[in-house]
Design an enzyme around this catalytic site. Structure first.
Site, PDB file in Angstrom:
ATOM      1  N   LYS A 140       0.893  -1.126   0.030  1.00 38.60           N
ATOM      2  CA  LYS A 140       0.143   0.013  -0.025  1.00 38.60           C
ATOM      3  C   LYS A 140       0.745   1.263  -0.065  1.00 38.60           C
ATOM      4  CE  LYS A 140      -2.332  -1.138   4.006  1.00 38.60           C
ATOM      5  NZ  LYS A 140      -1.433  -2.446   4.221  1.00 38.60           N
ATOM      6  N   ARG A 187      -8.559   0.540   9.218  1.00 40.97           N
ATOM      7  CA  ARG A 187      -8.331  -0.798   9.839  1.00 40.97           C
ATOM      8  C   ARG A 187      -9.479  -1.451  10.783  1.00 40.97           C
ATOM      9  NH1 ARG A 187      -2.434   0.918   9.340  1.00 40.97           N
ATOM     10  NH2 ARG A 187      -1.177  -0.983   9.638  1.00 40.97           N
ATOM     11  N   ARG A 197      12.879  -5.145   4.513  1.00 37.94           N
ATOM     12  CA  ARG A 197      12.486  -3.637   4.368  1.00 37.94           C
ATOM     13  C   ARG A 197      13.170  -2.915   5.468  1.00 37.94           C
ATOM     14  NH1 ARG A 197       6.305  -2.084   4.393  1.00 37.94           N
ATOM     15  NH2 ARG A 197       5.988  -2.513   6.591  1.00 37.94           N
ATOM     16  N   ARG A 230      12.324  -1.317  10.975  1.00 35.66           N
ATOM     17  CA  ARG A 230      11.341  -0.598  12.162  1.00 35.66           C
ATOM     18  C   ARG A 230      11.120  -1.628  13.111  1.00 35.66           C
ATOM     19  NH1 ARG A 230       6.160   0.869   7.767  1.00 35.66           N
ATOM     20  NH2 ARG A 230       5.277  -0.184   9.538  1.00 35.66           N
ATOM     21  N   ARG A 255       1.001  -8.216  13.670  1.00 33.19           N
ATOM     22  CA  ARG A 255       0.171  -7.501  12.970  1.00 33.19           C
ATOM     23  C   ARG A 255      -0.474  -8.320  11.889  1.00 33.19           C
ATOM     24  NH1 ARG A 255       5.019  -4.267  10.279  1.00 33.19           N
ATOM     25  NH2 ARG A 255       3.457  -2.983   9.085  1.00 33.19           N
TER      26      ARG A 255
HETATM   27  P1  AMP Z   1       1.395   1.201   8.835  1.00 31.86           P
HETATM   28  O1  AMP Z   1       2.623   2.108   8.552  1.00 31.86           O
HETATM   29  O2  AMP Z   1       0.056   1.517   7.889  1.00 31.86           O
HETATM   30  O3  AMP Z   1       1.779  -0.077   8.900  1.00 31.86           O
HETATM   31  O4  AMP Z   1       1.031   1.667  10.172  1.00 31.86           O
HETATM   32  C1  AMP Z   1       2.146   1.318  11.561  1.00 31.86           C
HETATM   33  C2  AMP Z   1       1.435   1.148  12.732  1.00 31.86           C
HETATM   34  O5  AMP Z   1       0.670   2.441  13.000  1.00 31.86           O
HETATM   35  C3  AMP Z   1       0.435   0.175  12.781  1.00 31.86           C
HETATM   36  O6  AMP Z   1       0.904  -1.242  12.924  1.00 31.86           O
HETATM   37  C4  AMP Z   1      -0.252   0.816  14.007  1.00 31.86           C
HETATM   38  O7  AMP Z   1       0.194   0.601  15.237  1.00 31.86           O
HETATM   39  C5  AMP Z   1      -0.441   2.088  13.695  1.00 31.86           C
HETATM   40  N1  AMP Z   1      -1.653   2.466  12.776  1.00 31.86           N
HETATM   41  C6  AMP Z   1      -1.554   3.145  11.505  1.00 31.86           C
HETATM   42  N2  AMP Z   1      -2.744   3.343  11.084  1.00 31.86           N
HETATM   43  C7  AMP Z   1      -3.578   2.808  11.631  1.00 31.86           C
HETATM   44  C8  AMP Z   1      -5.089   2.758  11.821  1.00 31.86           C
HETATM   45  N3  AMP Z   1      -5.845   2.981  11.007  1.00 31.86           N
HETATM   46  N4  AMP Z   1      -5.771   2.016  13.039  1.00 31.86           N
HETATM   47  C9  AMP Z   1      -4.824   1.588  14.127  1.00 31.86           C
HETATM   48  N5  AMP Z   1      -3.522   1.769  14.144  1.00 31.86           N
HETATM   49  C10 AMP Z   1      -3.020   2.347  13.014  1.00 31.86           C
END
Ligand code: AMP
Length: 216
Positions: free
Chosen positions: A13, A88, A127, A157, A168
């Site tokens: 994404k 999410r 990554r 990360r 996750r």
């Molecule tokens: P991402 O970069 O989208 O994988 O987001 C990294 C982390 O940020 C996730 O594993 C969550 O801890 C938090 N996060 C990002 N977007 C959301 C969301 N829409 N709802 C809840 N947690 C989020």
């Protein structure tokens, strides 16, 4: 047009969002990027989100909806948005619908990126990110100075460590996957996109499914 990018962590994404945003002429709202910037800056939002993020757990819906509401109501997003990493959970989908409804808008399409877990684990293990800017890189060993000359170092990360990745994926299945059924049950425009292939191929597939939806 507001487009929701949907899929497992590591489905691509974040790689596709800028390409789709550019092609569609709308900005990206990536909640993960907003949260990581807040963590780096040490703001109250960052302090609240950090421990959940490090574990691979979700940040509370109210926090996420606050970010989404503020962003989508701003002039920058007046023409639409590519949403990356949100929504999410079902409450987030409901909240997004409310926020957009208040603005007289709606989700134009949900692009669901499809990929199996083995490919996810393979992708995520390669990554790295620049620890100063958060920019993503692949194909370098950890500890390499950032190729963009930011003075940062490439690191994994915390939530890309194997344990957090497992969390996750479990969170995705339990809390995020039901969002797709929620959208389908409401007759939303859900398009599946095969997320395995070159970056260019996946962009072309995603764009052709968006084109099929027309542009409000
Ligand atoms: P991402 O970069 O989208 O994988 O987001 C990294 C982390 O940020 C996730 O594993 C969550 O801890 C938090 N996060 C990002 N977007 C959301 C969301 N829409 N709802 C809840 N947690 C989020």
């Amino acid at each position: 047009m507001v487009i929701v990018l949907f899929g497992k962590p590591g489905a691509g994404k974040g790689t596709q969002a800028p390409r789709l945003a550019e092609a569609l002429g709308v900005p990206i709202l990536a909640t993960g990027d907003v949260l990581r910037a807040a963590v780096r800056a040490g703001t109250p939002l960052g302090l609240e989100a950090k421990s959940a993020m490090d574990r691979g757990a979700l940040v509370p819906d109210a926090v996420i909806l606050g970010i989404v509401k503020e962003a989508l109501a701003s002039e920058q997003f007046a023409r639409g948005a590519v949403l990356d990493g949100v929504v999410r959970t079902v409450p987030q989908a409901e909240g997004l619908e409310r926020v957009l409804g208040e603005l007289g808008r709606a989700v134009g399409a949900v692009l669901a990126f499809e990929i199996d877990d083995e490919e996810i684990v393979r992708r995520i293990s390669g990554r790295l990110v620049d620890d100063r800017t958060g920019a993503p890189y692949t194909g370098y060993p950890p500890g390499t100075p950032s190729p963009d000359g930011s003075g940062g170092t490439l690191v994994r990360r915390k939530d890309d460590e194997p344990e957090a990745v497992r969390t996750r994926l479990a969170v995705y299945r339990a809390q995020t996957l039901p969002v797709l059924d929620w959208y389908r049950a409401r007759g939303a425009n859900v398009r599946t996109v095969d997320a395995v292939g070159s970056v260019e191929e996946v962009t072309a597939r995603a764009l052709s499914s968006v084109e099929l939806t027309g542009r409000p």
